[in-house]
Design a protein around this motif. Structure first.
Motif, short mmCIF file in Angstrom:
data_model
loop_
_atom_site.label_atom_id
_atom_site.label_comp_id
_atom_site.label_asym_id
_atom_site.label_seq_id
_atom_site.Cartn_x
_atom_site.Cartn_y
_atom_site.Cartn_z
N TYR A 84 -89.19 0.90 -1.37
CA TYR A 84 -88.14 0.53 -0.43
C TYR A 84 -86.79 0.62 -1.15
O TYR A 84 -86.33 -0.34 -1.75
N ILE A 85 -86.17 1.80 -1.07
CA ILE A 85 -84.90 2.04 -1.77
C ILE A 85 -83.78 2.15 -0.73
O ILE A 85 -83.88 2.92 0.22
N VAL A 86 -82.72 1.38 -0.94
CA VAL A 86 -81.52 1.48 -0.10
C VAL A 86 -80.57 2.42 -0.80
O VAL A 86 -80.02 2.10 -1.86
N SER A 87 -80.40 3.61 -0.23
CA SER A 87 -79.54 4.62 -0.85
C SER A 87 -78.31 4.93 0.00
O SER A 87 -77.44 5.68 -0.44
N ILE A 124 -88.74 -4.21 7.50
CA ILE A 124 -87.76 -4.75 6.56
C ILE A 124 -86.39 -4.27 7.04
O ILE A 124 -86.16 -3.07 7.22
N VAL A 125 -85.51 -5.23 7.27
CA VAL A 125 -84.11 -4.95 7.64
C VAL A 125 -83.25 -5.36 6.47
O VAL A 125 -83.39 -6.47 5.95
N HIS A 126 -82.38 -4.46 6.01
CA HIS A 126 -81.43 -4.84 4.97
C HIS A 126 -80.03 -4.84 5.57
O HIS A 126 -79.67 -3.98 6.37
N THR A 182 -71.51 -6.57 14.93
CA THR A 182 -70.52 -5.52 14.71
C THR A 182 -70.00 -5.59 13.28
O THR A 182 -69.67 -6.67 12.79
N GLY A 183 -69.94 -4.44 12.61
CA GLY A 183 -69.37 -4.37 11.28
C GLY A 183 -70.32 -4.68 10.14
O GLY A 183 -69.98 -4.45 8.98
N VAL A 184 -71.51 -5.18 10.43
CA VAL A 184 -72.47 -5.51 9.36
C VAL A 184 -73.07 -4.21 8.82
O VAL A 184 -73.51 -3.35 9.58
N TRP A 185 -73.06 -4.07 7.49
CA TRP A 185 -73.67 -2.89 6.84
C TRP A 185 -75.18 -2.97 6.98
O TRP A 185 -75.79 -4.03 6.76
N HIS A 186 -75.83 -1.86 7.34
CA HIS A 186 -77.28 -1.80 7.52
C HIS A 186 -77.70 -0.33 7.51
O HIS A 186 -76.86 0.55 7.37
N LYS A 187 -78.96 -0.07 7.67
CA LYS A 187 -79.48 1.29 7.84
C LYS A 187 -80.85 1.14 8.48
O LYS A 187 -81.31 0.03 8.73
N ALA A 188 -81.52 2.22 8.74
CA ALA A 188 -82.79 2.19 9.46
C ALA A 188 -83.81 1.29 8.78
O ALA A 188 -84.02 1.38 7.57
N PRO A 189 -84.46 0.41 9.56
CA PRO A 189 -85.51 -0.46 9.02
C PRO A 189 -86.74 0.35 8.60
O PRO A 189 -86.95 1.47 9.05
N MET A 190 -87.55 -0.27 7.75
CA MET A 190 -88.74 0.38 7.21
C MET A 190 -89.98 -0.45 7.52
O MET A 190 -89.91 -1.68 7.53
N TYR A 229 -74.81 5.66 -1.23
CA TYR A 229 -74.58 4.89 -2.46
C TYR A 229 -74.60 5.79 -3.69
O TYR A 229 -75.40 6.74 -3.76
N LYS A 230 -73.77 5.47 -4.66
CA LYS A 230 -73.89 6.05 -5.99
C LYS A 230 -75.16 5.48 -6.61
O LYS A 230 -75.64 4.42 -6.19
N GLU A 231 -75.66 6.12 -7.61
CA GLU A 231 -76.92 5.69 -8.24
C GLU A 231 -76.87 4.22 -8.65
O GLU A 231 -77.82 3.47 -8.44
N GLU A 232 -75.76 3.78 -9.21
CA GLU A 232 -75.67 2.39 -9.69
C GLU A 232 -75.61 1.36 -8.57
O GLU A 232 -75.80 0.17 -8.80
N ASP A 233 -75.35 1.81 -7.33
CA ASP A 233 -75.29 0.89 -6.19
C ASP A 233 -76.60 0.82 -5.40
O ASP A 233 -76.76 -0.04 -4.55
N LYS A 234 -77.52 1.73 -5.70
CA LYS A 234 -78.80 1.74 -4.97
C LYS A 234 -79.57 0.46 -5.25
O LYS A 234 -79.43 -0.15 -6.30
N ILE A 235 -80.38 0.08 -4.27
CA ILE A 235 -81.12 -1.19 -4.34
C ILE A 235 -82.58 -0.92 -4.03
O ILE A 235 -82.90 -0.19 -3.08
#
Length: 160
Positions: free
Chosen positions: A62-65, A85-87, A115-123, A150-156
């Motif tokens: 589960y990588i947030v990129s 999983i929702v991030h 509105t405005g909350v950072w997110h991406k597709a759930p897994m 994300y840059k590599e250092e920001d990935k989660i």
């Protein structure tokens, strides 16, 4: 790469990002078998609300990129056949990966992302893929989406 643990979603832990409601275990105000107005979805103007299907595959990790947000609308996500999983990260002018939180949302539970909350597709959590109902104003995916890779250092990496 940072790691975060996905936690059980609760009203208290998710209130900064939106709200949620279980449609498989409805509670609250009801008229017998009907539970009205469980999540309110504000819209303006003459734009119709659209119901869309999303199917997402279970990743090896589960990588947030990347993340996205919408300036003018919230988003509702309803997992139909698996937990997800929702991030999310708080609304901010620039990305805030260090403030990202991950939640496990049970299938049948609708999540409204503010509105405005950072997110991406759930897994999906258990299955190879998950089918979801996505609720947005018509064509939001074309005219109100801001995506940042994300840059590599920001990935989660999210763990369960």
């Amino acid at each position: 790469m940072r790691k975060i643990k996905a936690k059980k979603i609760t009203l208290e832990s998710f209130k900064e990002f939106g709200e949620f409601y279980s449609y498989l275990r409805p509670t609250g105000n009801n008229f017998g078998i009907f539970y009205p107005d469980t999540i309110k979805y504000p819209v303006s103007g003459n734009i119709p609300v659209a119901f869309s299907a999303m199917v997402n595959e279970k990743p090896e990790k589960y990588i947030v990129s990347a993340v996205e947000y919408h300036n003018y609308t919230c988003e509702i996500i309803l997992p139909l056949d698996d937990d997800i999983i929702v991030h999310v990260a708080p609304c901010a002018k620039n990305i805030v990966p260090e403030k990202t939180e991950a939640f496990i949302v049970p299938k049948g539970t609708a999540v409204k992302i503010n509105t405005g909350v950072w997110h991406k597709a759930p897994m999906p959590v258990h299955n190879d893929r998950v089918h979801m109902l996505i609720v947005l104003p018509e064509r939001t995916y074309m005219n109100d989406i801001n995506v940042v890779e994300y840059k590599e250092e920001d990935k989660i990496e999210i763990t369960i």
